[in-house]
Design a protein around this motif. Sequence first.
Motif, PDB file in Angstrom:
ATOM      1  N   ARG A 134       0.872  -1.174   0.000  1.00  0.00           N
ATOM      2  CA  ARG A 134       0.000   0.000   0.000  1.00  0.00           C
ATOM      3  C   ARG A 134       0.905   1.218   0.000  1.00  0.00           C
ATOM      4  NH1 ARG A 134      -5.295   1.508   3.582  1.00  0.00           N
ATOM      5  NH2 ARG A 134      -5.495   3.605   2.722  1.00  0.00           N
ATOM      6  N   VAL A 137      -6.804   5.782  -2.290  1.00  0.00           N
ATOM      7  CA  VAL A 137      -6.058   4.637  -1.765  1.00  0.00           C
ATOM      8  C   VAL A 137      -5.239   4.076  -2.920  1.00  0.00           C
ATOM      9  CG1 VAL A 137      -6.249   2.338  -0.742  1.00  0.00           C
ATOM     10  CG2 VAL A 137      -7.858   4.130  -0.069  1.00  0.00           C
ATOM     11  N   TYR A 192      -2.261   1.143  -4.345  1.00  0.00           N
ATOM     12  CA  TYR A 192      -1.462  -0.076  -4.209  1.00  0.00           C
ATOM     13  C   TYR A 192      -0.443  -0.096  -5.333  1.00  0.00           C
ATOM     14  CZ  TYR A 192      -4.518  -1.667  -0.589  1.00  0.00           C
ATOM     15  OH  TYR A 192      -5.193  -1.756   0.597  1.00  0.00           O
ATOM     16  N   ALA A 235      -5.286  -6.595  -4.863  1.00  0.00           N
ATOM     17  CA  ALA A 235      -5.050  -5.921  -3.588  1.00  0.00           C
ATOM     18  C   ALA A 235      -6.056  -4.790  -3.377  1.00  0.00           C
ATOM     19  CB  ALA A 235      -3.620  -5.369  -3.526  1.00  0.00           C
ATOM     20  N   ALA A 236      -6.319  -4.029  -4.425  1.00  0.00           N
ATOM     21  CA  ALA A 236      -7.295  -2.949  -4.327  1.00  0.00           C
ATOM     22  C   ALA A 236      -8.692  -3.502  -4.053  1.00  0.00           C
ATOM     23  CB  ALA A 236      -7.281  -2.109  -5.605  1.00  0.00           C
ATOM     24  N   HIS A 240      -9.105  -4.577  -0.475  1.00  0.00           N
ATOM     25  CA  HIS A 240      -9.345  -3.395   0.354  1.00  0.00           C
ATOM     26  C   HIS A 240     -10.805  -2.928   0.195  1.00  0.00           C
ATOM     27  CE1 HIS A 240      -8.430   0.487   2.291  1.00  0.00           C
ATOM     28  NE2 HIS A 240      -9.325   0.942   1.434  1.00  0.00           N
ATOM     29  N   ALA A 241     -11.281  -2.880  -1.035  1.00  0.00           N
ATOM     30  CA  ALA A 241     -12.642  -2.396  -1.318  1.00  0.00           C
ATOM     31  C   ALA A 241     -13.697  -3.246  -0.627  1.00  0.00           C
ATOM     32  CB  ALA A 241     -12.878  -2.363  -2.827  1.00  0.00           C
ATOM     33  N   ARG A 242     -13.448  -4.536  -0.500  1.00  0.00           N
ATOM     34  CA  ARG A 242     -14.429  -5.422   0.148  1.00  0.00           C
ATOM     35  C   ARG A 242     -14.691  -5.027   1.597  1.00  0.00           C
ATOM     36  NH1 ARG A 242     -15.844  -9.299  -3.321  1.00  0.00           N
ATOM     37  NH2 ARG A 242     -14.331 -10.022  -4.842  1.00  0.00           N
ATOM     38  N   GLY A 243     -13.770  -4.328   2.210  1.00  0.00           N
ATOM     39  CA  GLY A 243     -13.951  -3.904   3.587  1.00  0.00           C
ATOM     40  C   GLY A 243     -14.526  -2.505   3.748  1.00  0.00           C
ATOM     41  N   THR A 244     -14.937  -1.875   2.653  1.00  0.00           N
ATOM     42  CA  THR A 244     -15.409  -0.482   2.725  1.00  0.00           C
ATOM     43  C   THR A 244     -16.918  -0.350   2.847  1.00  0.00           C
ATOM     44  OG1 THR A 244     -15.641  -0.249   0.325  1.00  0.00           O
ATOM     45  CG2 THR A 244     -13.460   0.285   1.297  1.00  0.00           C
TER      46      THR A 244
END
Length: 171
Positions: free
Chosen positions: A7, A41, A43, A95-96, A99-103
Amino acid sequence: MTYTVIRLPQYTKADLDEITGGLDDPFEVAALGVRSRDKDVHYGVRHEGRLVAHAGLVDATVSVGARRFPVAGLGGVVVAPDLRGQGLARLVVDAAVAHARGTGAEFGLLFCLPDRMPLYRRLGWRESTDGMRVEQPGEAVVDHPLHTMWLPLAEDAVWPAGRARLHSLPM
């Protein structure tokens, strides 16, 4: 060869130039005249000290009819020309997306040229054929000239039918 995704604390024009060797139009979209927004964000992949790949994300909102929902916009995906075909795009996009799955976003959203669509299809993205309207400077809302693709981030999420509107500049 093994690559590691990191990141990035920031991403600048100098970073893009490091990846592309300073290409004038690395995304091949300048002639389309559509402005995009900076990503929030980032990566990247470094190889032998050099930044060689990038993908960025933004939080955004889309509406289709009366339905309004959050999306994670993916953009700025680029791989150094001399290292293409080695899976670096998959690494930074995965990777992005992780991250997006947790937003809390229901979908990933991206815009791309037709020749990039097979790559994104291999990564699980699907095309929305109903088109997308996007904001542009000066309060203009225009049809985005690139293909719109989406990825379910929430279980059983299905992109709604109908013309969509992104309530921001595109990514």
